[in-house]
Design a protein around this motif. Structure first.
Motif, PDB file in Angstrom:
ATOM      1  N   SER A 186      98.461  80.787  33.161  1.00 45.69           N
ATOM      2  CA  SER A 186      97.896  82.072  33.495  1.00 45.69           C
ATOM      3  C   SER A 186      97.530  82.752  31.992  1.00 45.69           C
ATOM      4  O   SER A 186      96.821  83.388  31.873  1.00 45.69           O
ATOM      5  CB  SER A 186      98.802  83.026  34.364  1.00 45.69           C
ATOM      6  OG  SER A 186      99.791  83.556  33.498  1.00 45.69           O
ATOM      7  N   ARG A 187      98.379  82.261  31.025  1.00 41.08           N
ATOM      8  CA  ARG A 187      98.430  82.676  29.679  1.00 41.08           C
ATOM      9  C   ARG A 187      97.483  81.417  28.718  1.00 41.08           C
ATOM     10  O   ARG A 187      97.684  81.565  27.552  1.00 41.08           O
ATOM     11  CB  ARG A 187      99.656  83.054  28.999  1.00 41.08           C
ATOM     12  CG  ARG A 187     100.112  84.239  29.686  1.00 41.08           C
ATOM     13  CD  ARG A 187     101.334  84.824  29.075  1.00 41.08           C
ATOM     14  NE  ARG A 187     102.671  83.898  29.596  1.00 41.08           N
ATOM     15  CZ  ARG A 187     103.326  83.174  28.678  1.00 41.08           C
ATOM     16  NH1 ARG A 187     102.951  83.348  27.398  1.00 41.08           N
ATOM     17  NH2 ARG A 187     104.363  82.644  29.012  1.00 41.08           N
ATOM     18  N   ALA A 188      97.185  80.404  29.401  1.00 43.89           N
ATOM     19  CA  ALA A 188      96.440  79.142  28.777  1.00 43.89           C
ATOM     20  C   ALA A 188      97.232  78.868  27.681  1.00 43.89           C
ATOM     21  O   ALA A 188      96.430  78.569  26.635  1.00 43.89           O
ATOM     22  CB  ALA A 188      95.130  79.812  28.447  1.00 43.89           C
ATOM     23  N   GLN A 189      98.456  78.460  28.000  1.00 42.99           N
ATOM     24  CA  GLN A 189      99.304  77.876  26.992  1.00 42.99           C
ATOM     25  C   GLN A 189      99.023  76.177  27.040  1.00 42.99           C
ATOM     26  O   GLN A 189      99.109  75.718  28.004  1.00 42.99           O
ATOM     27  CB  GLN A 189     100.569  78.182  27.127  1.00 42.99           C
ATOM     28  CG  GLN A 189     101.084  79.730  26.751  1.00 42.99           C
ATOM     29  CD  GLN A 189     100.531  80.054  25.273  1.00 42.99           C
ATOM     30  OE1 GLN A 189     101.175  79.651  24.537  1.00 42.99           O
ATOM     31  NE2 GLN A 189      99.508  80.885  25.162  1.00 42.99           N
ATOM     32  N   PRO A 190      98.922  75.698  25.571  1.00 41.59           N
ATOM     33  CA  PRO A 190      98.712  74.154  25.986  1.00 41.59           C
ATOM     34  C   PRO A 190      99.644  73.226  26.274  1.00 41.59           C
ATOM     35  O   PRO A 190      99.619  72.373  26.870  1.00 41.59           O
ATOM     36  CB  PRO A 190      98.594  73.793  24.366  1.00 41.59           C
ATOM     37  CG  PRO A 190      99.074  74.975  23.519  1.00 41.59           C
ATOM     38  CD  PRO A 190      99.066  76.404  24.493  1.00 41.59           C
ATOM     39  N   GLN A 191     100.877  73.902  26.330  1.00 42.89           N
ATOM     40  CA  GLN A 191     102.311  73.105  26.931  1.00 42.89           C
ATOM     41  C   GLN A 191     102.460  73.115  28.313  1.00 42.89           C
ATOM     42  O   GLN A 191     103.319  72.566  29.102  1.00 42.89           O
ATOM     43  CB  GLN A 191     103.586  73.414  26.004  1.00 42.89           C
ATOM     44  CG  GLN A 191     104.014  74.686  26.580  1.00 42.89           C
ATOM     45  CD  GLN A 191     103.533  75.842  25.818  1.00 42.89           C
ATOM     46  OE1 GLN A 191     102.379  76.041  25.438  1.00 42.89           O
ATOM     47  NE2 GLN A 191     104.621  76.888  25.375  1.00 42.89           N
ATOM     48  N   ALA A 192     101.452  73.966  29.197  1.00 43.94           N
ATOM     49  CA  ALA A 192     101.539  73.987  30.752  1.00 43.94           C
ATOM     50  C   ALA A 192     100.915  72.686  31.008  1.00 43.94           C
ATOM     51  O   ALA A 192      99.938  72.693  31.843  1.00 43.94           O
ATOM     52  CB  ALA A 192     100.737  75.399  30.771  1.00 43.94           C
ATOM     53  N   GLN A 193     101.786  71.581  30.867  1.00 50.24           N
ATOM     54  CA  GLN A 193     101.527  70.499  31.484  1.00 50.24           C
ATOM     55  C   GLN A 193     102.613  69.938  32.474  1.00 50.24           C
ATOM     56  O   GLN A 193     103.787  70.142  32.044  1.00 50.24           O
ATOM     57  CB  GLN A 193     101.166  69.459  30.608  1.00 50.24           C
ATOM     58  CG  GLN A 193     100.147  69.909  29.645  1.00 50.24           C
ATOM     59  CD  GLN A 193      98.852  69.755  29.831  1.00 50.24           C
ATOM     60  OE1 GLN A 193      98.631  69.256  30.918  1.00 50.24           O
ATOM     61  NE2 GLN A 193      97.900  70.629  29.274  1.00 50.24           N
ATOM     62  N   PRO A 194     102.196  69.254  33.562  1.00 53.38           N
ATOM     63  CA  PRO A 194     103.410  68.781  34.469  1.00 53.38           C
ATOM     64  C   PRO A 194     104.187  67.614  33.822  1.00 53.38           C
ATOM     65  O   PRO A 194     105.517  67.502  34.271  1.00 53.38           O
ATOM     66  CB  PRO A 194     102.570  68.198  35.484  1.00 53.38           C
ATOM     67  CG  PRO A 194     101.303  67.658  35.047  1.00 53.38           C
ATOM     68  CD  PRO A 194     100.889  68.703  33.946  1.00 53.38           C
ATOM     69  N   TRP A 195     103.920  67.086  32.838  1.00 56.89           N
ATOM     70  CA  TRP A 195     104.718  66.132  32.067  1.00 56.89           C
ATOM     71  C   TRP A 195     105.943  66.704  31.060  1.00 56.89           C
ATOM     72  O   TRP A 195     106.866  66.301  30.586  1.00 56.89           O
ATOM     73  CB  TRP A 195     104.119  65.060  31.302  1.00 56.89           C
ATOM     74  CG  TRP A 195     103.179  65.517  30.270  1.00 56.89           C
ATOM     75  CD1 TRP A 195     103.421  66.294  29.144  1.00 56.89           C
ATOM     76  CD2 TRP A 195     101.609  65.755  30.269  1.00 56.89           C
ATOM     77  NE1 TRP A 195     102.393  66.463  28.335  1.00 56.89           N
ATOM     78  CE2 TRP A 195     101.271  66.350  29.234  1.00 56.89           C
ATOM     79  CE3 TRP A 195     100.765  65.479  31.161  1.00 56.89           C
ATOM     80  CZ2 TRP A 195      99.724  66.708  28.739  1.00 56.89           C
ATOM     81  CZ3 TRP A 195      99.360  65.556  30.930  1.00 56.89           C
ATOM     82  CH2 TRP A 195      98.868  66.254  29.884  1.00 56.89           C
ATOM     83  N   ASN A 196     105.683  68.120  30.968  1.00 53.52           N
ATOM     84  CA  ASN A 196     106.682  68.693  29.963  1.00 53.52           C
ATOM     85  C   ASN A 196     107.748  69.451  30.974  1.00 53.52           C
ATOM     86  O   ASN A 196     107.641  69.752  32.073  1.00 53.52           O
ATOM     87  CB  ASN A 196     105.856  69.979  29.145  1.00 53.52           C
ATOM     88  CG  ASN A 196     105.265  69.022  28.208  1.00 53.52           C
ATOM     89  OD1 ASN A 196     105.357  68.118  27.640  1.00 53.52           O
ATOM     90  ND2 ASN A 196     103.967  69.795  27.997  1.00 53.52           N
ATOM     91  N   GLY A 197     109.038  69.659  30.318  1.00 61.53           N
ATOM     92  CA  GLY A 197     110.053  70.245  30.807  1.00 61.53           C
ATOM     93  C   GLY A 197     110.470  71.355  30.323  1.00 61.53           C
ATOM     94  O   GLY A 197     109.977  71.702  29.179  1.00 61.53           O
TER      95      GLY A 197
END
Length: 325
Positions: A186-197
């Motif tokens: 919702s804040r367009a952050q680049p780390q918002a990816q399903p492969w990250n924890g």
């Protein structure tokens, strides 16, 4: 001061039974002594071998089977040096439980004490195994711990603590990861990816306790993880900014990670954040590194395409990192 647990989440009997020999990945390295052979502390680093018995994706430069000849080359070079330990920074395998049966014997050739970080591909493979072996499934183990040597404290963080790789045995950890992803998207952050924890609240508290204890008794700190914390890219930990600020505030000497196969570097305050290149990439490239620590100077000797660096200790102004909008 109270001594906080080195391994706050030992494997349960169900997890040990399901994982068998692979459970050794969750153990800290068994160091030979309390001091290096000379004043220089030396350790080796490997990142993202990511073995699978599948054809290469040539278009993406990913050579899954090639770990079977790349790793032995790296291990032979590391064996030839006087190292205190070796760390693999995650993603030993890309997929398939059987991949560990092919890869673990290669590590048996390593003469030095060695430890492992659990990467996202490892976590998915382990979670699938735990779900298949037990009903209801045993939860994905937490893999954060610390070990100490010659005035240094080494902290390993678990970036799969709150992640989509958690299963029903982990309670609502997966749901927490989904909520974090939704917020970051919702804040367009680049780390918002399903492969990250992410690092969960209990682990974050444990890390700060370790840092405070080390500071109180004059120990220097090095951190290992799979997910980078800086710079702010699509491969960092979901809450990487928060953890990076914490490490910089306590003047952690360095943080070494993998996951982003391109490698990378950032400095926040007096803390160096170094991402190693992934061994998976390239038909013949075999990146790995040896790190030397002496009198505050950190030397990274890169092999293959890995970058060599000489990083002196600097007393810097407080770290400032771009905050998510």
């Amino acid at each position: 001061m109270m001594a906080f647990e080195s391994t706050p989440h030992p494997l349960s009997p169900l997890q040990l039974q399901a994982l068998g020999p692979v459970s050794a990945l969750y153990a800290p390295p068994q160091l030979r002594g309390s001091a290096p052979a000379d004043r220089t502390l030396r350790f080796g680093l490997i990142a993202d071998p990511q073995y699978a018995d599948v054809d290469a994706d040539v278009a993406k430069n990913l050579y899954y089977r090639h770990a079977l000849h790349k790793l032995p080359r790296a291990i032979a070079a590391l064996n030839a040096q006087p190292l205190d330990f070796v760390m693999t920074l995650g993603d030993m395998v890309d997929r398939h439980w059987a991949s560990y049966r092919a890869l673990l014997p290669l590590y048996d050739k390593l003469h030095h004490p060695h430890g492992f970080v659990i990467g996202n591909h490892d976590a998915q493979t382990l979670a699938d195994r735990l779900s298949a072996a037990q009903s209801p499934p045993a939860g994905l183990p937490k893999s954060y711990y610390q070990f100490r040597l010659a005035g240094w404290r080494f902290i390993v963080f678990d970036g799969n603590d709150i992640s989509l790789y958690c299963n029903a045995g982990n309670g609502d950890d997966c749901q927490q990861a989904m909520a974090m992803l939704d917020d970051l998207r919702s804040r367009a952050q680049p780390q918002a990816q399903p492969w990250n924890g992410a690092v969960g609240p209990a682990q974050m508290k444990w890390i700060e306790q370790q840092l405070a204890e080390a500071q109180a008794i004059g120990e220097s700190v090095v951190v290992f993880g799979h997910y980078p914390l800086a710079p702010h890219t699509g491969h960092i930990l979901l809450n990487g900014g928060e953890l990076a600020q914490l490490l910089a505030r306590y003047r952690v000497r360095a943080c070494f990670t993998g996951h982003d196969h391109r490698g990378g570097y950032a400095r926040l305050g007096g803390t160096d954040f170094i991402t190693l290149k992934g061994m998976l990439d390239g038909a013949d490239d075999t990146p790995f590194a040896v790190v030397e620590l002496l009198d505050g100077v950190l030397r990274v000797k890169g092999y293959g395409p890995e970058v060599s660096r000489v990083l002196p200790l600097k007393e810097a102004a407080p770290a400032r990192m771009k905050q998510p909008s």
